[in-house]
Scaffold this active site. Sequence first.
Site, PDB file in Angstrom:
ATOM      1  N   TYR A  95       4.865  50.909   0.841  1.00 38.86           N
ATOM      2  CA  TYR A  95       5.949  49.945   0.685  1.00 38.86           C
ATOM      3  C   TYR A  95       5.579  48.850  -0.302  1.00 38.86           C
ATOM      4  O   TYR A  95       4.414  48.630  -0.604  1.00 38.86           O
ATOM      5  CB  TYR A  95       6.364  49.346   2.035  1.00 38.86           C
ATOM      6  N   CYS A  96       6.624  48.182  -0.799  1.00 37.51           N
ATOM      7  CA  CYS A  96       6.475  47.022  -1.679  1.00 37.51           C
ATOM      8  C   CYS A  96       7.587  46.052  -1.311  1.00 37.51           C
ATOM      9  O   CYS A  96       8.062  46.050  -0.183  1.00 37.51           O
ATOM     10  CB  CYS A  96       6.524  47.435  -3.151  1.00 37.51           C
ATOM     11  N   ARG A  97       8.014  45.235  -2.256  1.00 37.54           N
ATOM     12  CA  ARG A  97       9.071  44.272  -1.952  1.00 37.54           C
ATOM     13  C   ARG A  97      10.431  44.953  -1.807  1.00 37.54           C
ATOM     14  O   ARG A  97      11.141  44.732  -0.845  1.00 37.54           O
ATOM     15  CB  ARG A  97       9.140  43.183  -3.032  1.00 37.54           C
ATOM     16  N   ILE A 136       9.892  45.767   2.000  1.00 41.59           N
ATOM     17  CA  ILE A 136       9.700  44.808   3.084  1.00 41.59           C
ATOM     18  C   ILE A 136      10.851  43.805   3.140  1.00 41.59           C
ATOM     19  O   ILE A 136      11.096  43.188   4.179  1.00 41.59           O
ATOM     20  CB  ILE A 136       8.319  44.113   2.982  1.00 41.59           C
TER      21      ILE A 136
END
Length: 104
Positions: free
Chosen positions: A65-67, A94
């Site tokens: 995951y990332c932003r 996220i």
Amino acid sequence: MKELSQKEWKEQYENDNNSFLLDVRTDEEYEEKHIPNSTQLDIFQAQKFMDEINELDKSKNFYVYCRSGKRSAQACQILDQVGAANTYNLQGGITEWEGETNAN
């Protein structure tokens, strides 16, 4: 790489005994908020990222995951290229995560 919805990703990760949770955001973003038990490798630090990715156990199932989901999709593609068994990208990142988070 599989793109999974927030619900699918969370359920699959929580029931996977061979999982590796990977956060590919910057140090600052990680310190602000992250999913518990995640390992952070900043994809913007390309050489360091590649060096560390190559050290990981490729038989694991990678939940990335990332932003927002863009950097993690790129990381999943890189993991696929270096022989990772399975990679799962968190759609929406996220930013849309409703599960538990930690802040440092």
